[in-house]
Motif scaffolding. Structure first.
Motif, short mmCIF file in Angstrom:
data_model
loop_
_atom_site.label_atom_id
_atom_site.label_comp_id
_atom_site.label_asym_id
_atom_site.label_seq_id
_atom_site.Cartn_x
_atom_site.Cartn_y
_atom_site.Cartn_z
N UNK A 118 -3.18 -9.90 0.89
CA UNK A 118 -3.71 -10.35 -0.39
C UNK A 118 -3.87 -11.87 -0.30
N UNK A 119 -4.05 -12.51 -1.46
CA UNK A 119 -4.24 -13.96 -1.42
C UNK A 119 -2.91 -14.69 -1.51
N UNK A 120 -2.93 -15.92 -1.88
CA UNK A 120 -1.82 -16.85 -1.70
C UNK A 120 -0.52 -16.43 -2.39
N UNK A 134 0.06 0.80 -6.09
CA UNK A 134 1.06 -0.22 -5.80
C UNK A 134 0.55 -1.53 -6.40
N UNK A 135 1.31 -2.10 -7.32
CA UNK A 135 0.91 -3.34 -7.97
C UNK A 135 1.65 -4.51 -7.34
N UNK A 136 0.91 -5.52 -6.91
CA UNK A 136 1.49 -6.69 -6.25
C UNK A 136 1.18 -7.93 -7.09
N UNK A 137 2.21 -8.63 -7.51
CA UNK A 137 1.99 -9.88 -8.24
C UNK A 137 1.70 -10.98 -7.23
N UNK A 138 0.54 -11.60 -7.36
CA UNK A 138 0.12 -12.66 -6.45
C UNK A 138 0.43 -13.98 -7.14
N UNK A 142 -3.71 -15.92 -9.91
CA UNK A 142 -3.63 -15.56 -11.33
C UNK A 142 -3.98 -14.10 -11.55
N UNK A 143 -3.49 -13.23 -10.67
CA UNK A 143 -3.82 -11.82 -10.83
C UNK A 143 -2.75 -10.93 -10.20
N UNK A 144 -2.80 -9.65 -10.62
CA UNK A 144 -2.03 -8.60 -9.97
C UNK A 144 -2.99 -7.80 -9.11
N UNK A 145 -2.64 -7.62 -7.85
CA UNK A 145 -3.46 -6.83 -6.93
C UNK A 145 -3.05 -5.37 -7.05
N UNK A 146 -4.02 -4.49 -7.30
CA UNK A 146 -3.77 -3.05 -7.38
C UNK A 146 -4.20 -2.42 -6.06
N UNK A 156 -8.46 -3.04 -6.94
CA UNK A 156 -8.77 -3.76 -8.16
C UNK A 156 -7.82 -4.92 -8.37
N UNK A 157 -8.17 -5.76 -9.35
CA UNK A 157 -7.32 -6.89 -9.71
C UNK A 157 -7.22 -6.97 -11.23
N UNK A 158 -6.03 -7.31 -11.70
CA UNK A 158 -5.80 -7.49 -13.13
C UNK A 158 -5.60 -8.98 -13.37
N UNK A 159 -6.57 -9.59 -14.01
CA UNK A 159 -6.55 -11.04 -14.23
C UNK A 159 -5.55 -11.39 -15.33
N UNK A 160 -4.79 -12.47 -15.09
CA UNK A 160 -3.84 -12.92 -16.10
C UNK A 160 -3.56 -14.40 -15.91
#
Length: 484
Positions: A118-120, A134-138, A142-146, A156-160
């Motif tokens: 995933x990213x940083x 599997x949800x990964x907090x990046x 500024x997102x959760x990687x699904x 997918x990504x959940x922007x937050x």
């Protein structure tokens, strides 16, 4: 007979409500089929423990320690940090912060199934209760990687807001709760639609850990920068239920239920304790358990009879009996451990020792203590771990009782008392709002322990001191000869 029948029902009911978080399944008694895993950040390993014997079976090596891990040709994992596991107990997800990866491991064989990048700076990962995502907090973004754990790819990504710290799901799979490490905001997400349905105010910006009660009624978050815990309702309207002080370097939280009641266990790194709170409208302190240097990750057994805690500066995991709230075992693990999880029935068949290697040099750690200096409050102190990296060492200092939001200089010196001799700067220690802080430095530091004395005529033993940043004469913490 009526009394006996009532007692039988009482104990059955008591046992039935233990329910290891974050699930609602029936109790799973401790057995040799269970495993405890720890994420060892400095040694880049996952330690594997058999809870039936409280013994280390070996480690899963995901990478090399520093400085080998800093090579431009390095392909292993770096800063092994976060852990999650699937509801069927067959897959362990390991997050490595420095290499931006999630490694999926088959629990029965300790075999690496694959990696997803995933990213940083990802921080933690957890599976949805149905196991399909599997949800990964990046945290560096500024997102959760699904992630689809079967195809092993991001879907997918959940922007937050900036810095999502950790996701945990309610056991019914309806809501996800994502706290932040950089923004004072807790997001409530509808799991099916991936849509944020409510934003709640964190009492401070830095939340490293979150847990949802097995009854699906409470969400507990830790606030590391201010030494507090905040509790919310896990059901709409998700209102705050309580906010209370816990102590410096408040790390992780989890739950255990037994015949004595329903409890939350919180690791307090700056106090070297696990604090136990009786859950209710107003949580009440039920016990403070001394466990060792810098407790971090924590997780209950499948039946709630035991709680396991990783000691970040102790290179040990400890087992706690939840009825007596006493430490019953210490188990060696890798270096600078962060997360810990307990996975019931991880190894349905066989020995479960395939693909494990011995702890080796990762077990070569010295532990020191720094006491208050003349320029600090008597409450100031620090735990220190000196971790072997081969020719080099990594020293980690976890301090408390200093001035809030301040900076201090860490020095390597010739003497444990003034005049300290040559001052060799190692690192700058920054404290948070509650006067606690953690800092690391790398170098040839074995002389701190007196275990690697140099040849005749060369300095054979050095010490650590911490001073005010711009005034080395004002010592706030110091190591004392023989105080290990």
């Amino acid at each position: 007979m009526k009394i006996l029948g009532w007692l039988s029902l009482f104990f059955l009911a008591s046992n039935a409500v233990a329910q290891q978080a974050p699930w609602q399944r029936a109790d799973v008694p401790v057995s040799s089929r269970d495993r405890v895993y720890t994420a060892d950040q400095t040694s880049n390993t996952v330690s594997v423990i058999d809870p039936s014997s409280d013994s280390l079976l070996g480690v899963i090596k995901l990478g090399d320690a520093v400085p080998g891990a800093l090579s431009p040709l390095y392909t292993g994992e770096l800063l092994v940090h976060g852990l999650g596991y699937s509801p069927d107990s067959k897959t362990l997800a390991v997050v490595s912060v420095g290499s931006n990866s999630v490694t999926l491991i088959e629990t029965a064989t300790n075999r690496i199934k694959g990696k997803i990048y995933v990213e940083r700076s990802p921080h933690e990962a957890f599976f949805t209760p149905n196991g399909r995502e599997l949800w990964v907090t990046v945290r560096g973004e500024d997102y959760v990687s699904v992630i689809d754990p079967v195809q092993m790819k991001e879907t997918g990504r959940i922007k937050m807001a900036n810095g999502p710290g950790m996701t945990m799901f309610g056991p019914d799979g309806r809501y996800a709760f994502v706290c932040s490490s950089f923004t004072p905001e807790l997001a409530v997400i509808d799991v099916n639609s991936h849509r944020i349905i409510k934003l709640l105010t964190q009492a401070s910006p830095f939340c490293p850990n979150i847990a949802v009660s097995p009854e699906n009624d409470e969400v507990w978050i830790t606030l590391k920068d201010v030494g507090k815990v905040q509790v919310f309702n896990a059901q709409p309207p998700f209102q705050q239920r309580s906010l209370f002080d816990t102590g410096p370097i408040t790390n992780h939280v989890n739950f255990a239920n037994n015949r004595n009641g329903k409890f939350a266990y919180v690791t307090i790194g700056g106090m070297n304790e696990v604090k136990v709170f009786r859950r209710g409208v107003k949580p009440e302190l039920a016990a403070s358990i001394p466990v060792g240097n810098l407790p971090h990750g924590i997780w209950p057994s499948g039946d709630g009879t035991k709680i396991y805690v990783a000691l970040e500066n102790g290179e040990r995991a400890v087992a706690i009996d939840t009825l007596s709230n006493k430490v019953t075992a210490e188990i060696p693990i890798g270096q600078t451990t962060q997360a810990l999880v307990y996975v019931p029935n991880a190894v349905p068949n066989g020995s479960g020792t395939d693909n494990l290697t011995p702890l080796g040099d990762s077990g070569n750690t010295a532990r020191l203590h720094l006491q208050a200096g003349e320029a600090a409050s008597p409450d100031a102190q620090a735990s220190v771990a000196v971790n072997s990296l081969g020719l080099l060492d990594l020293v980690q200092i976890a301090a408390k009782g200093l001035t809030s939001t301040s900076q201090y200089q860490v020095y390597l010196v010739n003497s444990d008392h003034a005049p300290f001799g040559n001052l060799e700067p190692l690192a700058v220690l920054k404290t948070n709002l509650d006067g606690a802080g953690i800092v690391q430095a790398i170098g040839p530091l074995k002389a701190l322990t007196g275990g690697n004395r140099a040849a005749a005529g060369v300095l054979s033993h050095r010490f650590l001191i911490v001073t005010e940043l711009n005034d080395p004469s004002r010592v706030v913490l110091r190591q004392v000869e023989g105080h290990h």
